[in-house]
Design a protein around this motif. Structure first.
Motif, PDB file in Angstrom:
ATOM      1  N   ILE A   1       0.847  -1.217  -0.115  1.00 34.73           N
ATOM      2  CA  ILE A   1      -0.012   0.013   0.230  1.00 34.73           C
ATOM      3  C   ILE A   1       0.917   1.342   0.101  1.00 34.73           C
ATOM      4  CG2 ILE A   1      -1.796   1.222   1.241  1.00 34.73           C
ATOM      5  CD1 ILE A   1      -2.876  -1.297   2.549  1.00 34.73           C
ATOM      6  N   GLN A   2       1.643   1.487   1.170  1.00 38.23           N
ATOM      7  CA  GLN A   2       2.288   2.755   1.395  1.00 38.23           C
ATOM      8  C   GLN A   2       3.277   3.118   0.016  1.00 38.23           C
ATOM      9  OE1 GLN A   2       5.955   2.947   1.986  1.00 38.23           O
ATOM     10  NE2 GLN A   2       5.625   5.391   1.985  1.00 38.23           N
TER      11      GLN A   2
ATOM     12  N   ILE B   1      -4.773   3.237  -1.737  1.00 37.83           N
ATOM     13  CA  ILE B   1      -5.073   2.911  -0.484  1.00 37.83           C
ATOM     14  C   ILE B   1      -6.322   1.872  -0.483  1.00 37.83           C
ATOM     15  CG2 ILE B   1      -5.742   4.060   1.641  1.00 37.83           C
ATOM     16  CD1 ILE B   1      -3.836   6.292   0.759  1.00 37.83           C
ATOM     17  N   ILE B   2      -7.436   2.338  -1.242  1.00 36.65           N
ATOM     18  CA  ILE B   2      -8.673   1.447  -1.215  1.00 36.65           C
ATOM     19  C   ILE B   2      -8.501   0.003  -1.626  1.00 36.65           C
ATOM     20  CG2 ILE B   2     -10.911   1.514  -2.643  1.00 36.65           C
ATOM     21  CD1 ILE B   2     -10.745   4.680  -2.712  1.00 36.65           C
ATOM     22  N   SER B   3      -7.443   0.147  -2.515  1.00 36.97           N
ATOM     23  CA  SER B   3      -7.207  -1.618  -3.049  1.00 36.97           C
ATOM     24  C   SER B   3      -6.637  -2.312  -1.915  1.00 36.97           C
ATOM     25  CB  SER B   3      -6.204  -1.295  -4.282  1.00 36.97           C
ATOM     26  OG  SER B   3      -6.149  -2.555  -4.577  1.00 36.97           O
TER      27      SER B   3
ATOM     28  N   VAL C   1      -3.134   4.613   8.268  1.00 34.87           N
ATOM     29  CA  VAL C   1      -4.678   5.312   8.299  1.00 34.87           C
ATOM     30  C   VAL C   1      -4.580   6.863   8.196  1.00 34.87           C
ATOM     31  CG1 VAL C   1      -6.601   5.563   9.881  1.00 34.87           C
ATOM     32  CG2 VAL C   1      -5.573   3.273   9.550  1.00 34.87           C
ATOM     33  N   ALA C   2      -3.341   7.296   8.741  1.00 33.06           N
ATOM     34  CA  ALA C   2      -3.207   8.911   8.779  1.00 33.06           C
ATOM     35  C   ALA C   2      -2.987   9.207   7.118  1.00 33.06           C
ATOM     36  CB  ALA C   2      -1.944   9.118   9.633  1.00 33.06           C
TER      37      ALA C   2
ATOM     38  N   VAL D   1      -9.422   9.555   1.629  1.00 35.03           N
ATOM     39  CA  VAL D   1     -10.076   8.452   1.636  1.00 35.03           C
ATOM     40  C   VAL D   1     -10.901   8.272   2.577  1.00 35.03           C
ATOM     41  CG1 VAL D   1      -9.765   6.005   1.657  1.00 35.03           C
ATOM     42  CG2 VAL D   1      -7.990   7.244   0.586  1.00 35.03           C
ATOM     43  N   ASP D   2     -12.463   7.697   2.131  1.00 34.77           N
ATOM     44  CA  ASP D   2     -13.552   7.485   2.968  1.00 34.77           C
ATOM     45  C   ASP D   2     -13.446   5.976   3.641  1.00 34.77           C
ATOM     46  OD1 ASP D   2     -15.644   7.444   4.202  1.00 34.77           O
ATOM     47  OD2 ASP D   2     -17.254   6.898   2.608  1.00 34.77           O
ATOM     48  N   CYS D   3     -13.204   6.146   5.019  1.00 36.01           N
ATOM     49  CA  CYS D   3     -12.740   4.712   5.630  1.00 36.01           C
ATOM     50  C   CYS D   3     -13.993   4.259   6.386  1.00 36.01           C
ATOM     51  CB  CYS D   3     -11.818   5.460   6.805  1.00 36.01           C
ATOM     52  SG  CYS D   3     -10.041   5.564   6.262  1.00 36.01           S
ATOM     53  N   THR D   4     -15.193   4.847   6.142  1.00 36.43           N
ATOM     54  CA  THR D   4     -16.542   4.126   6.256  1.00 36.43           C
ATOM     55  C   THR D   4     -16.706   2.789   6.101  1.00 36.43           C
ATOM     56  OG1 THR D   4     -17.373   6.402   6.408  1.00 36.43           O
ATOM     57  CG2 THR D   4     -19.036   4.467   6.518  1.00 36.43           C
ATOM     58  N   PRO D   5     -16.073   2.344   4.620  1.00 41.80           N
ATOM     59  CA  PRO D   5     -16.018   0.998   4.633  1.00 41.80           C
ATOM     60  C   PRO D   5     -15.469  -0.064   5.277  1.00 41.80           C
ATOM     61  CG  PRO D   5     -16.169   2.293   2.317  1.00 41.80           C
ATOM     62  CD  PRO D   5     -15.820   3.093   3.848  1.00 41.80           C
ATOM     63  N   TYR D   6     -14.458   0.646   5.922  1.00 42.54           N
ATOM     64  CA  TYR D   6     -13.660  -0.238   6.753  1.00 42.54           C
ATOM     65  C   TYR D   6     -13.671  -0.182   8.391  1.00 42.54           C
ATOM     66  CZ  TYR D   6     -11.837   0.608   2.059  1.00 42.54           C
ATOM     67  OH  TYR D   6     -11.848   0.690   0.855  1.00 42.54           O
TER      68      TYR D   6
END
Length: 299
Positions: A193-194, A218-220, A253-254, A261-266
């Motif tokens: 990811i990073q 990031i989403i992937s 996450v930061a 990025v919307d983190c609601t799905p996670y």
């Protein structure tokens, strides 16, 4: 048993580093920064009136006269000797670098005092590209850690070294299966990811597409990570103890938040992150509280 043998026997379970001068010599390494209280408790039962634990008597007496306060107790001489032989670690870091943040958390959790040398990845075209820093790290990346006479690059390699040489508190579980899970999650974040949303990669993307590129990377990764954590998580990423995986999660996450990025799905990622951020080691190492944090970003 010799004095050095007594010292070695008492300390080897949590300080498995030995001196460069021979097999009978104790190199206390970061004995000082590990905490004088714990060391004194373990050493107090020993007769340390004779300070010969690897240094010649005359050399030690000379150093003690110059560097040891006269009121120092005999049981503390080992601590002073450790301080003399092992300079404070130096972390080459950038306040916003998620890789540097991982290492800062590990150092904080293990109670290791260190000096920070800021490397600004933006200023002057990137200070990581200077000849001096390139000599330190040919990859021209942060973090780099000078410790125990060596320089280590790559955040996970640094954390693993700290774990092997300073195993308390443990960041890798004893159970092989859990340990594998910790490494799997750490590698997923640090390798999958990073790097894809890192500054050096984004510079290769046209500016108007950089945000979308970072978000997609990031989403992937989070799609996979959320699924994995649902089977490994307890209070934290793997079970109920903080591990190396958690040290990777919070900085990522930061990054997600910085790239909107919307983190609601996670929900699993978000809840673990929330629990970790209340821990002192994560707070004091936060990018908003570093020596090189710009004034407008300080908290």
């Amino acid at each position: 048993m010799t004095e050095s043998g007594k010292v070695r026997k008492a300390l080897t379970d949590w300080l498995p580093l030995w001196g460069p001068l021979g097999p009978q010599e104790l190199k206390p390494a970061q004995f000082w920064s590990q905490g004088t209280s714990r060391a004194s408790q373990r050493a107090r039962s020993l007769d340390l009136s004779c300070p010969d634990a690897g240094l010649r008597e005359e050399a030690w007496q000379d150093r003690k006269k110059r560097l040891t306060p006269p009121e120092l107790e005999p049981t503390q001489h080992v601590l002073t000797r450790a301080f003399i032989l092992s300079p404070q670690p130096i972390l080459y870091s950038y306040f916003r670098s998620s890789c540097s943040w991982r290492v800062r958390i590990a150092l904080a959790l293990k109670g290791i005092d260190y000096e920070t040398v800021p490397i600004n990845l933006i200023k002057d075209g990137g200070q990581q590209f200077s000849k001096d820093f390139q000599a330190l790290n040919p990859m021209k990346q942060v973090p780099a850690l000078k410790i125990d006479g060596i320089t280590i690059h790559q955040s996970l390699a640094i954390i693993e070294y700290l774990e092997e040489t300073r195993p308390t508190p443990r960041l890798l579980p004893q159970d092989p299966k859990k340990r594998a899970s910790v490494r799997m999650i750490s590698d997923l974040i640090a390798g999958g990811i990073q790097p894809l949303q890192n500054l050096s990669v984004l510079k290769q993307v046209e500016e108007e597409f950089q945000l979308t590129w970072a978000q997609n990377a990031i989403i992937s990764g989070f799609n996979a990570l959320e699924q994995i954590l649902q089977s490994t998580a307890g209070t934290y990423c793997v079970g109920d103890e903080v591990t190396m995986a958690d040290l990777c999660l919070v900085p990522q996450v930061a990054n997600a938040e910085r790239f909107k990025v919307d983190c609601t799905p996670y929900p699993t990622i978000s809840s673990i992150n929330k629990r970790l951020l209340v821990l002192e080691a994560f707070q004091v190492t936060h990018p908003c509280r570093q020596p090189d944090t710009p004034t407008e970003l300080r908290a």
